[in-house]
Design a protein around this motif. Structure first.
Motif, PDB file in Angstrom:
ATOM      1  N   LEU A  84       0.826  -1.206   0.000  1.00  9.57           N
ATOM      2  CA  LEU A  84       0.000   0.000   0.000  1.00  9.57           C
ATOM      3  C   LEU A  84       0.867   1.265   0.000  1.00  9.57           C
ATOM      4  O   LEU A  84       0.640   2.193  -0.787  1.00  9.57           O
ATOM      5  N   LEU A  85       1.887   1.269   0.854  1.00 10.56           N
ATOM      6  CA  LEU A  85       2.726   2.469   0.959  1.00 10.56           C
ATOM      7  C   LEU A  85       3.593   2.644  -0.286  1.00 10.56           C
ATOM      8  O   LEU A  85       3.844   3.765  -0.718  1.00 10.56           O
ATOM      9  N   THR A  86       4.019   1.541  -0.879  1.00 16.89           N
ATOM     10  CA  THR A  86       4.771   1.626  -2.138  1.00 16.89           C
ATOM     11  C   THR A  86       3.905   2.305  -3.196  1.00 16.89           C
ATOM     12  O   THR A  86       4.374   3.182  -3.939  1.00 16.89           O
ATOM     13  N   SER A  87       2.618   1.950  -3.228  1.00 19.67           N
ATOM     14  CA  SER A  87       1.714   2.551  -4.221  1.00 19.67           C
ATOM     15  C   SER A  87       1.493   4.037  -3.938  1.00 19.67           C
ATOM     16  O   SER A  87       1.071   4.785  -4.806  1.00 19.67           O
ATOM     17  N   LYS A  88       1.790   4.473  -2.724  1.00 18.14           N
ATOM     18  CA  LYS A  88       1.676   5.886  -2.378  1.00 18.14           C
ATOM     19  C   LYS A  88       3.010   6.615  -2.532  1.00 18.14           C
ATOM     20  O   LYS A  88       3.157   7.758  -2.107  1.00 18.14           O
ATOM     21  N   GLY A  89       4.016   5.918  -3.063  1.00 21.00           N
ATOM     22  CA  GLY A  89       5.308   6.550  -3.333  1.00 21.00           C
ATOM     23  C   GLY A  89       6.321   6.438  -2.207  1.00 21.00           C
ATOM     24  O   GLY A  89       7.381   7.067  -2.254  1.00 21.00           O
ATOM     25  N   MET A 118      15.028   0.601  13.105  1.00 23.96           N
ATOM     26  CA  MET A 118      15.113  -0.397  12.029  1.00 23.96           C
ATOM     27  C   MET A 118      14.453   0.179  10.785  1.00 23.96           C
ATOM     28  O   MET A 118      13.548   1.017  10.892  1.00 23.96           O
ATOM     29  N   PHE A 119      14.919  -0.257   9.618  1.00 20.32           N
ATOM     30  CA  PHE A 119      14.367   0.309   8.381  1.00 20.32           C
ATOM     31  C   PHE A 119      14.383  -0.722   7.268  1.00 20.32           C
ATOM     32  O   PHE A 119      15.119  -1.704   7.312  1.00 20.32           O
ATOM     33  N   LYS A 120      13.538  -0.448   6.279  1.00 22.23           N
ATOM     34  CA  LYS A 120      13.531  -1.273   5.062  1.00 22.23           C
ATOM     35  C   LYS A 120      13.329  -0.345   3.877  1.00 22.23           C
ATOM     36  O   LYS A 120      12.420   0.505   3.898  1.00 22.23           O
ATOM     37  N   LYS A 121      14.175  -0.512   2.865  1.00 25.39           N
ATOM     38  CA  LYS A 121      13.978   0.225   1.615  1.00 25.39           C
ATOM     39  C   LYS A 121      12.975  -0.538   0.774  1.00 25.39           C
ATOM     40  O   LYS A 121      13.134  -1.750   0.562  1.00 25.39           O
ATOM     41  N   LEU A 122      11.958   0.148   0.289  1.00 28.85           N
ATOM     42  CA  LEU A 122      10.936  -0.504  -0.527  1.00 28.85           C
ATOM     43  C   LEU A 122      11.381  -0.497  -1.986  1.00 28.85           C
ATOM     44  O   LEU A 122      12.075   0.421  -2.428  1.00 28.85           O
ATOM     45  N   ALA A 123      10.970  -1.531  -2.702  1.00 25.16           N
ATOM     46  CA  ALA A 123      11.421  -1.667  -4.101  1.00 25.16           C
ATOM     47  C   ALA A 123      10.801  -0.570  -4.965  1.00 25.16           C
ATOM     48  O   ALA A 123       9.702  -0.129  -4.707  1.00 25.16           O
TER      49      ALA A 123
END
Ligand SMILES: CC(C)(COP(=O)(O)OP(=O)(O)OC[C@H]1O[C@@H](n2cnc3c(N)ncnc32)[C@H](O)[C@@H]1OP(=O)(O)O)[C@@H](O)C(=O)NCCC(=O)NCCS
Length: 144
Positions: free
Chosen positions: A95-100, A139-144
């Motif tokens: 969902l957040l990837t689709s929001k940029g 903690m973090f994650k980079k989204l594709a």
């Protein structure tokens, strides 16, 4: 049967209190709960809300791009270890990837590090203390 949907800030309060604030004087309400770009997600099992997470647009200088902070991640005790937290986080990432969104980060309790690690999150920096709650890592994650 399970389903995941957007919920209101107020819908998270009961679970936040029992899962994340038990025995603490810290408020279950969070700055940013009602900002327009905040997203609250809930996982329901047979219409019972059992897992929650909130995502607030918030940038740290040490990450680049559009960032959301995960806050208030919790699964009702009787429903922990069933994969619901993982399901909710995967849905949120899509969902957040689709929001940029490019990065999701959080202040992770030390007891939950493995949960986030299994989802591909990495530690940034040193341990720090949150009064009443205990030791945390960013903690973090980079989204594709
Ligand atoms: C951490 C939490 C949100 C995980 O939710 P969940 O629905 O139980 O997670 P899942 O069932 O999807 O678990 C996924 C994996 O994480 C691991 N895991 C889950 N909770 C864990 C915990 N507290 N400590 C270590 N590992 C944990 C599980 O071993 C599981 O791996 P497996 O499937 O290979 O066994 C839940 O345990 C919880 O609400 N804990 C109390 C509140 C809390 O600490 N929240 C995090 C604040 S930063």
């Amino acid at each position: 049967m399970t389903r995941i949907s957007k919920i209101k800030a107020e819908d998270t309060y009961k679970l936040r209190k029992t899962v994340l604030r038990q025995g603490m004087t810290l408020s279950h309400k969070m700055d940013g709960d009602h900002k327009v770009d905040t997203v609250h997600l809930g996982l329901f099992e047979s219409d019972l809300l059992v897992c929650i997470a909130s995502f607030m647009k918030s940038s740290r200088d040490d990450f680049k791009g559009t960032q959301y902070q995960l806050r208030g991640m919790g699964t009702s005790k009787a429903f922990q270890g069933k994969g619901y937290g993982t399901m909710l986080m995967k849905k949120a990432e899509k969902l957040l990837t689709s929001k940029g969104a490019e990065v999701i980060w959080c202040n992770a309790r030390v007891n939950a590090l493995d949960f986030y690690r299994k989802l591909g999150y990495e530690i940034r920096g040193e341990v720090f203390d949150v009064p009443q709650v205990g030791p945390h890592f960013v903690m973090f994650k980079k989204l594709a």
